[in-house]
Design an enzyme around this catalytic site. Structure first.
Site, short mmCIF file in Angstrom:
data_model
loop_
_atom_site.label_atom_id
_atom_site.label_comp_id
_atom_site.label_asym_id
_atom_site.label_seq_id
_atom_site.Cartn_x
_atom_site.Cartn_y
_atom_site.Cartn_z
N GLU A 74 -7.01 -21.00 -0.64
CA GLU A 74 -7.09 -20.15 -1.83
C GLU A 74 -8.16 -20.71 -2.76
O GLU A 74 -8.17 -21.90 -3.07
CB GLU A 74 -5.73 -20.11 -2.53
CG GLU A 74 -5.73 -19.56 -3.95
CD GLU A 74 -6.32 -18.17 -4.07
OE1 GLU A 74 -7.12 -17.96 -5.00
OE2 GLU A 74 -6.00 -17.31 -3.24
N VAL A 125 -14.00 -20.11 0.60
CA VAL A 125 -14.60 -19.96 1.93
C VAL A 125 -16.04 -19.50 1.79
O VAL A 125 -16.32 -18.50 1.11
CB VAL A 125 -13.79 -18.98 2.79
CG1 VAL A 125 -14.50 -18.67 4.10
CG2 VAL A 125 -12.40 -19.54 3.07
N SER A 151 1.94 -4.57 -11.94
CA SER A 151 2.83 -3.97 -12.94
C SER A 151 4.28 -4.37 -12.74
O SER A 151 5.12 -4.11 -13.61
CB SER A 151 2.70 -2.45 -12.92
OG SER A 151 3.13 -1.94 -11.67
N HIS A 182 8.74 -0.73 -5.40
CA HIS A 182 8.63 0.66 -4.97
C HIS A 182 9.62 0.97 -3.87
O HIS A 182 9.89 0.15 -3.00
CB HIS A 182 7.20 0.95 -4.49
CG HIS A 182 6.21 1.03 -5.61
ND1 HIS A 182 6.12 2.13 -6.44
CD2 HIS A 182 5.29 0.14 -6.06
CE1 HIS A 182 5.17 1.92 -7.34
NE2 HIS A 182 4.66 0.72 -7.13
N THR A 212 -1.93 -9.91 -7.34
CA THR A 212 -0.50 -10.22 -7.46
C THR A 212 -0.14 -10.56 -8.90
O THR A 212 0.87 -10.08 -9.43
CB THR A 212 -0.13 -11.41 -6.55
OG1 THR A 212 -0.55 -11.13 -5.21
CG2 THR A 212 1.36 -11.68 -6.58
#
Length: 398
Positions: A33, A172, A47, A51, A43
């Site tokens: 990361e 990366v 909101s 769902h 992420t």
């Protein structure tokens, strides 16, 4: 050497990593990361809606993963003590011409296996949401609210507890596919791996291109969604979640009202072109990335087709009065002074060369890589299911 390198520490990358370690504990898995913490982009700017699977075409990857992922997410949160609330939502037709599309949504929900769906008259909607404006509606009891950053952090914690490696602050820079191993080069080191899994979100197309010589047939177009918050003294206007009937030709759900799991109510978002991939503010501009978007043939076709919609969204971005007017279609009592600046997020929307805005999840495979190149909403709800789908593809290689 590591068996699998996963690029991207968002909720989909971490869910994939976790599912891999749970299904094959002996597999060595490294997540790379570029940020110093997980869940920093899509992420962390989500909101926070769980769902239910109402909107998605029956049998599509979105529908099957959302419904399976919904139950997997709730099970995980119950086991790990992550708070959430199934508060339910209503989808509102504000004018008679929206009723046919509302009926299609109701039928889709039934086909997708939702339970407790209920059509609402105007009076019945007012019993649930006293201040809402509409002619008919649908009650969706399975919709909920959650903090997805907290979920992603828990995924990371469980992944590492199972022996997985999480490398933060590494970007990366290159990938060289070999006969048996691929070489992943970052700004801090080099990794030999048998398989690359690309969950890089807003940069997933860039990473995918590094894994193959032939040009890929899509590009990520970043759309920024901007929110307002309702000031505390007017939060009584919204009890649950209130959504409009979405435009079936546009892959966004329209401005809506969302009660947040930690308190407060968000109103929005709009959907405007972001001038850089991680452009959370109007002033964020990356000329190279903007040029790449504007010169992509697919985006030019989208712009030609939806220029009026795009201008309306841009106008609302700069005009609080216009944004308020859009919100008043659902709740007429909301006033401009009731709103204060909220957050924003950027959606990684894949667009193909012909101008198609991909509505379903897209997973592109090569001999040495599995690229998750389109994972928009409801990817957070679906994360454990997508992670299982991708991990099954991975394990088929070993």
């Amino acid at each position: 050497m590591t068996d699998v390198v996963i690029i991207g520490g968002g909720i989909v990358g971490l869910a994939t990593a976790l599912q891999l370690k749970k299904q094959r504990p002996g597999l060595t898995v490294t997540v790379i990361e570029k940020e110093l913490s997980v869940a920093r982009h899509q992420t962390g700017h989500n909101s926070g809606v769980i769902h239910s699977g109402l909107y998605y075409k029956p049998g599509s990857l979105k529908a099957t993963n959302c419904i399976r992922g919904y139950h997997m997410l709730l099970d995980f949160c119950n086991q790990e003590g992550v708070p959430y609330e199934l508060c339910g939502k209503i989808v509102v037709a504000t004018k008679p011409e929206e009723i046919p599309q509302l009926n299609i949504l109701f039928e889709r929900g039934q086909q997708n296996g939702l339970t407790g769906l209920r059509k609402l008259s105007q009076a019945e909607m007012r019993e649930i949401e006293p201040y809402v404006n509409g002619v008919e509606g649908i009650r969706v009891p399975q919709t909920g609210i959650i903090d997805y950053k907290q979920v992603a952090e828990k995924y990371a914690e469980r992944f590492q507890a199972l022996g997985g490696e999480l490398r933060l602050g590494e970007r990366v820079e290159n990938i060289t596919p070999g006969n048996s191993l691929s070489i992943v080069v970052t700004n801090k080191g080099t990794y030999e791996t048998r398989l690359v899994v690309n969950c890089a979100g807003l940069y997933s197309d860039k990473i995918a291109q590094l894994t193959q010589r032939e040009p890929i047939n899509l590009r990520i177009v970043p759309f920024r969604g901007e929110y307002y918050k309702i000031k505390p003294h007017k939060e009584y206007l919204v009890r649950h979640l209130i959504y409009p009937v979405p435009d079936p030709n546009f892959p966004f759900l329209g401005v809506h009202f969302t009660r947040m799991v930690h308190g407060g109510v968000e109103a929005g978002p709009n959907a405007v072109l972001a001038f850089q991939r991680e452009g959370y503010r109007k002033s964020d501009v990356n000329l190279k990335e903007l040029y790449e978007t504007l010169t992509w043939p697919g985006f030019q076709k989208v712009a030609g087709r939806y220029w009026q919609t795009g201008l309306g969204e841009m106008y609302r971005s700069f005009s609080k009065a216009a944004f308020t007017k859009a919100l008043q279609q659902l709740i007429p009592d909301i006033q401009e002074d009731d709103l204060e600046d909220g957050g924003s997020g950027v959606r990684a929307q894949a667009c193909d060369r012909t101008g198609g805005l991909l509505d379903d999840f897209a997973i592109l495979e090569t001999d040495k890589a599995i690229n998750v190149c389109n994972a928009p909403s409801p990817a957070a709800t679906s994360s454990l299911s997508i992670g299982q789908t991708v991990s099954e593809k991975v394990l088929a290689r070993f």
